[in-house]
Scaffold this motif. Structure first.
Motif, mmCIF file in Angstrom:
data_model
loop_
_atom_site.group_PDB
_atom_site.id
_atom_site.type_symbol
_atom_site.label_atom_id
_atom_site.label_comp_id
_atom_site.label_asym_id
_atom_site.label_seq_id
_atom_site.Cartn_x
_atom_site.Cartn_y
_atom_site.Cartn_z
ATOM 1 N N GLU A 166 97.634 39.655 113.818
ATOM 2 C CA GLU A 166 99.746 40.555 113.967
ATOM 3 C C GLU A 166 99.235 41.501 114.137
ATOM 4 N N GLY A 189 106.627 40.435 114.667
ATOM 5 C CA GLY A 189 105.086 40.046 114.602
ATOM 6 C C GLY A 189 104.441 39.574 116.296
ATOM 7 N N CYS A 190 103.542 40.206 117.226
ATOM 8 C CA CYS A 190 102.339 40.091 117.700
ATOM 9 C C CYS A 190 101.585 39.560 117.724
ATOM 10 N N PRO A 191 101.184 38.348 117.654
ATOM 11 C CA PRO A 191 99.693 37.600 118.251
ATOM 12 C C PRO A 191 98.871 38.322 118.735
ATOM 13 N N THR A 223 102.327 44.197 114.031
ATOM 14 C CA THR A 223 104.246 44.307 113.758
ATOM 15 C C THR A 223 104.464 45.833 113.781
ATOM 16 N N ALA A 268 94.337 43.738 118.675
ATOM 17 C CA ALA A 268 95.607 44.688 118.290
ATOM 18 C C ALA A 268 95.281 46.035 118.178
#
Length: 70
Positions: free
Chosen positions: A11, A26-28, A13, A35
């Motif tokens: 994740e 947050g972005c998974p 952020t 990521a």
């Protein structure tokens, strides 16, 4: 962290440098590799500080992300 962790979920952020927030969403990502790529792109194009939490619970700080090219 091992190389196999690069293929596990993570994740990302992004925290703003200009406007400190108390929270940030947050972005998974399906893999840590993706990521990391998004974090590096955000660092290159903006005034953000990326933080990544790995599937194993490791927290990767902006300085770690900037200094490791995996």
């Amino acid at each position: 962290m091992t190389l196999s962790d690069l293929n596990k979920p993570a994740e990302l952020t992004l925290w703003s440098e200009d406007n400190p927030a108390h929270t940030a969403p947050g972005c998974p990502f399906p893999t840590l590799r993706e990521a990391l790529a998004a974090a590096r792109k955000a660092m290159d194009t903006g005034d953000t500080r990326p933080w990544i939490i790995t599937d194993a619970g490791d927290v990767l700080a902006p300085s770690w992300i900037a200094s490791h090219h995996l």
